[in-house]
Design a protein around this motif. Structure first.
Motif, short mmCIF file in Angstrom:
data_model
loop_
_atom_site.label_atom_id
_atom_site.label_comp_id
_atom_site.label_asym_id
_atom_site.label_seq_id
_atom_site.Cartn_x
_atom_site.Cartn_y
_atom_site.Cartn_z
N HIS A 103 1.61 -7.68 -1.06
CA HIS A 103 0.41 -6.83 -1.02
C HIS A 103 -0.65 -7.45 -0.12
CE1 HIS A 103 0.91 -4.06 -4.71
NE2 HIS A 103 2.08 -4.42 -4.25
N LYS A 104 -0.83 -8.74 -0.30
CA LYS A 104 -1.86 -9.46 0.45
C LYS A 104 -1.62 -9.33 1.96
CE LYS A 104 -2.05 -14.08 0.55
NZ LYS A 104 -1.85 -15.43 0.03
N VAL A 105 -0.38 -9.45 2.36
CA VAL A 105 -0.06 -9.40 3.80
C VAL A 105 -0.27 -7.98 4.34
CG1 VAL A 105 1.85 -9.55 5.46
CG2 VAL A 105 1.53 -11.36 3.78
N VAL A 106 0.22 -7.00 3.60
CA VAL A 106 0.11 -5.62 4.08
C VAL A 106 -1.37 -5.24 4.23
CG1 VAL A 106 0.59 -3.20 3.53
CG2 VAL A 106 2.34 -4.94 3.13
N GLN A 107 -2.16 -5.59 3.23
CA GLN A 107 -3.59 -5.22 3.30
C GLN A 107 -4.29 -5.94 4.44
OE1 GLN A 107 -4.85 -5.82 -0.82
NE2 GLN A 107 -4.70 -3.60 -1.13
N GLU A 108 -3.94 -7.18 4.66
CA GLU A 108 -4.56 -7.93 5.75
C GLU A 108 -4.18 -7.33 7.11
OE1 GLU A 108 -6.87 -10.01 5.93
OE2 GLU A 108 -6.64 -10.71 8.01
N ILE A 109 -2.95 -6.93 7.23
CA ILE A 109 -2.50 -6.33 8.49
C ILE A 109 -3.22 -5.01 8.73
CG2 ILE A 109 -0.49 -5.15 9.48
CD1 ILE A 109 1.14 -7.56 8.54
N PHE A 110 -3.35 -4.25 7.64
CA PHE A 110 -4.07 -2.97 7.73
C PHE A 110 -5.50 -3.23 8.22
CE2 PHE A 110 -6.36 0.74 6.43
CZ PHE A 110 -5.45 1.77 6.45
N ARG A 111 -6.15 -4.21 7.60
CA ARG A 111 -7.54 -4.53 7.98
C ARG A 111 -7.63 -4.92 9.44
NH1 ARG A 111 -7.70 -7.92 3.57
NH2 ARG A 111 -8.43 -6.72 1.77
N ILE A 215 0.75 0.19 -2.16
CA ILE A 215 -0.30 -0.80 -1.94
C ILE A 215 -1.57 -0.07 -1.52
CG2 ILE A 215 -0.96 -2.83 -0.59
CD1 ILE A 215 2.06 -3.39 -0.22
N PRO A 216 -2.66 -0.24 -2.27
CA PRO A 216 -3.88 0.51 -1.93
C PRO A 216 -4.42 0.13 -0.56
CG PRO A 216 -4.07 -0.58 -4.08
CD PRO A 216 -2.81 -1.09 -3.45
N VAL A 217 -4.97 1.15 0.14
CA VAL A 217 -5.65 0.89 1.41
C VAL A 217 -6.91 0.08 1.09
CG1 VAL A 217 -7.03 2.03 3.21
CG2 VAL A 217 -4.74 2.89 2.62
N PRO A 218 -7.17 -1.00 1.79
CA PRO A 218 -8.38 -1.77 1.52
C PRO A 218 -9.63 -0.89 1.69
CG PRO A 218 -6.99 -2.90 3.15
CD PRO A 218 -6.36 -1.58 2.88
N ILE A 225 -0.72 2.72 1.03
CA ILE A 225 -0.11 2.51 2.35
C ILE A 225 1.33 2.99 2.27
CG2 ILE A 225 0.55 0.77 4.05
CD1 ILE A 225 -2.04 -0.75 3.11
N TYR A 226 1.71 3.74 3.27
CA TYR A 226 2.91 4.52 3.15
C TYR A 226 4.11 3.94 3.91
CZ TYR A 226 5.84 8.40 4.56
OH TYR A 226 6.91 9.18 4.86
N VAL A 227 5.16 3.95 3.28
CA VAL A 227 6.51 3.50 3.65
C VAL A 227 6.67 2.47 4.78
CG1 VAL A 227 7.34 5.60 4.88
CG2 VAL A 227 8.92 4.17 3.61
#
Ligand code: MSP
Length: 514
Positions: A103-111, A215-218, A225-227
């Motif tokens: 989760h931490k990685v996906v959210q950071e990448i999104f940010r 995983i929630p969008v930050p 966050i989708y697929v």
């Protein structure tokens, strides 16, 4: 500086929507054989597999069973782990997308990508296939206007969503694929991808609001966050992307993403664009393997033609299944799974060729020399040709494995096994044993056979680890099994004189064909 070579290899992370079938086991077995080969060749390997747990489909399935999504996936993922254990898959980590570290990685990448302006909010309307969790364009639908993958109806969906500006990176990814011929293999898939990008890339919808198992969008938690944006980033999580810079540098870029042919597009184009947006190097290679089919049809739960790998392992052993998958199917092409062909391979290649070679050899060493191998001399022309072939086999094998020609590598080893069996017939040790003047010749033949088996056991270790170990144990090789390297198979004559071998035990029982 003595720098260790590293090799980072991944399988796809599997959907826990159904029980894994032999098609999934095929993909993981290939990856395992490559990982084991690389370790044997002296690389420091990181081998990753895992589970892709989010999405509407999982949420619905869990609800239908009155379970929370995590309870549902926990159950299924335990089954994955059990299967990989039984199949002797040697993964170094198992990543679950439901884990906090991911989760931490996906959210950071999104940010990071949002902060540079490559993620924006918009409205998505698309043709959506829920079972496949894929949006399709009109052009991509099959002749009945249905999902081109599973051929079920699609529905028009409209919702507020975040988008990733994939179109911005289309030219750069196209250039990358064109300029790096090794990036995408087999070569036949390159043109497909190049044409796909040339038709123009649309921005990618990367969030949904219609379900919350994800995983929630930050800073905008009604979106998850989708697929693919969630799934592909799994490859960064376990090698220290956010928490261990040194480890990350050591293993990234990945050396090999091994994937099925239908997800090559996601691993080259979408993944390429995401990594470019992040300023991270692209993986060195994406290899798209073919499908395991039954009578020409892809195996899938909806078609009701799945073969359960657990049952096969119970019936035939993990090594027999591994052997069949690696030997019978040319990597990159589709291959047929067929029970009769499996039984035939077990009987002829495993029980007969390999099993008999070991059994006859140990039996004769026991009977004629009281289990002791005597010092060999150079020997006859026949002896020399066997030794030459052993060295040649190990050399060819290394090259074939490096080139991912796994089935050819297996065949090369079996040609040598065939040659070794013929060597027994040609030299007729039982005749030599009756003649006092042939003592040295007999010692040479028995030594050469034991050495051949030692080399064979090393070469098959990526394909059939348990069998390799059994041969090693029956030969009573003193070098610890875990310490053996490919170089040890490239030298003929490593067994010390006066070495004592063990008792022969059957490797593979013959299967009665009903
Ligand atoms: N979750 C995604 C992958 C995300 S990777 C970041 C997914 N999962 S899957 O469970 O549907 O498929 C996983 C892999 O299994 C794919 O590479 C797919 O090609 C492979 N196979 C599924 N059925 C198969 C066969 N019948 N034969 C060979 N491989 C097959 O896609």
């Amino acid at each position: 500086m003595n720098e260790k070579k590293t090799f980072y290899i991944t399988t796809p992370i599997y959907y826990p929507s159904a029980k894994l079938h032999i098609g999934h086991a095929y993909c993981t077995t290939i990856a395992d054989a490559v990982a084991r080969f690389k370790r044997l060749a002296g690389y420091e390997v990181f081998f990753l597999t895992g589970s892709d747990e989010h999405g509407q489909k999982i949420q619905r399935t869990a609800e239908a069973e009155n379970l929370k999504p995590i309870e549902y996936v926990d159950k299924i993922v335990a089954g994955f782990k059990e299967l990989w254990k039984r199949l002797e898959i040697s993964n170094d980590d198992f990543i679950r997308t439901s884990e906090p570290r991911h989760h931490k990685v996906v959210q950071e990448i999104f940010r990071r990508i949002r902060d540079k302006g490559d993620i924006y909010k918009g409205e998505y309307t698309g043709l959506y296939c829920t079972p496949c969790e894929s949006y399709w364009t009109e052009l991509q639908l099959d002749e009945n206007g249905c999902c081109p993958d599973c051929h079920r109806p699609v529905e028009k969906v409209s919702e507020e969503a975040y988008f990733f500006k994939m179109s911005k990176y289309a030219d750069a990814v196209l250039k990358y694929i064109e300029e790096n011929p090794d990036f995408l293999e087999p070569k036949s898939r390159r043109n497909e991808m190049i044409n796909f990008i040339k038709q123009g890339l649309e921005d990618l919808c990367i969030s949904r609001t219609s379900f919350n198992w994800g995983i929630p969008v930050p800073d905008d938690e009604k979106h998850v966050i989708y697929v693919w944006f969630d799934a592909l980033t799994n490859y960064l999580t376990p090698i220290g992307f956010l928490d261990d810079e040194e480890k990350f540098k050591k293993f990234w870029p990945a050396d090999l993403h091994l994937v099925g042919k239908e997800i090559v597009r996601f691993h080259t184009i979408i993944w390429g664009c995401i990594l470019m947006a992040l300023g991270i190097d692209l993986p060195k290679k994406v290899y798209g393997h073919g499908w395991l089919v039954i009578g020409g049809d892809k195996m899938s739960k909806s078609k009701g033609n799945v073969v359960d790998p657990m049952l096969l392992i119970d019936e035939f052993s993990a090594d027999a299944i591994r052997y069949f998958l690696l030997r019978e199917i040319t990597l990159g092409q589709d291959g047929n799974f067929n029970r009769d062909a499996l039984i035939q391979r077990i009987n002829s290649d495993l029980a007969n060729d390999l099993g008999n070679l070991l059994h006859r050899t140990l039996n004769m060493i026991g009977k004629f020399q009281n289990k002791i191998l005597l010092a060999p001399t150079e020997g006859t022309e026949i002896d020399k040709s066997l030794k030459d072939m052993a060295i040649e086999t190990a050399k060819n094998y290394r090259q074939l494995m490096e080139d991912m020609k796994i089935s050819d590598a297996v065949k090369t080893v079996w040609q040598f096994i065939g040659r070794s069996n013929k060597y027994i017939d040609e030299t007729a040790p039982w005749k030599l044993a009756k003649d006092e003047t042939q003592k040295q010749n007999l010692a040479n033949v028995l030594y050469n056979l034991a050495e051949s088996l030692r080399i064979i056991s090393i070469l098959i270790s990526p394909f059939m680890p348990a069998t390799s170990r059994k041969i090693h144990e029956q030969l009573q090789i003193s070098q610890p099994f875990e310490e053996i390297r490919l170089e040890d198979a490239e030298i003929f004559g490593k067994i010390e004189k006066n070495h004592e071998v063990g008792k022969p035990e059957q490797l593979f029982p013959r299967i009665e064909i009903k």
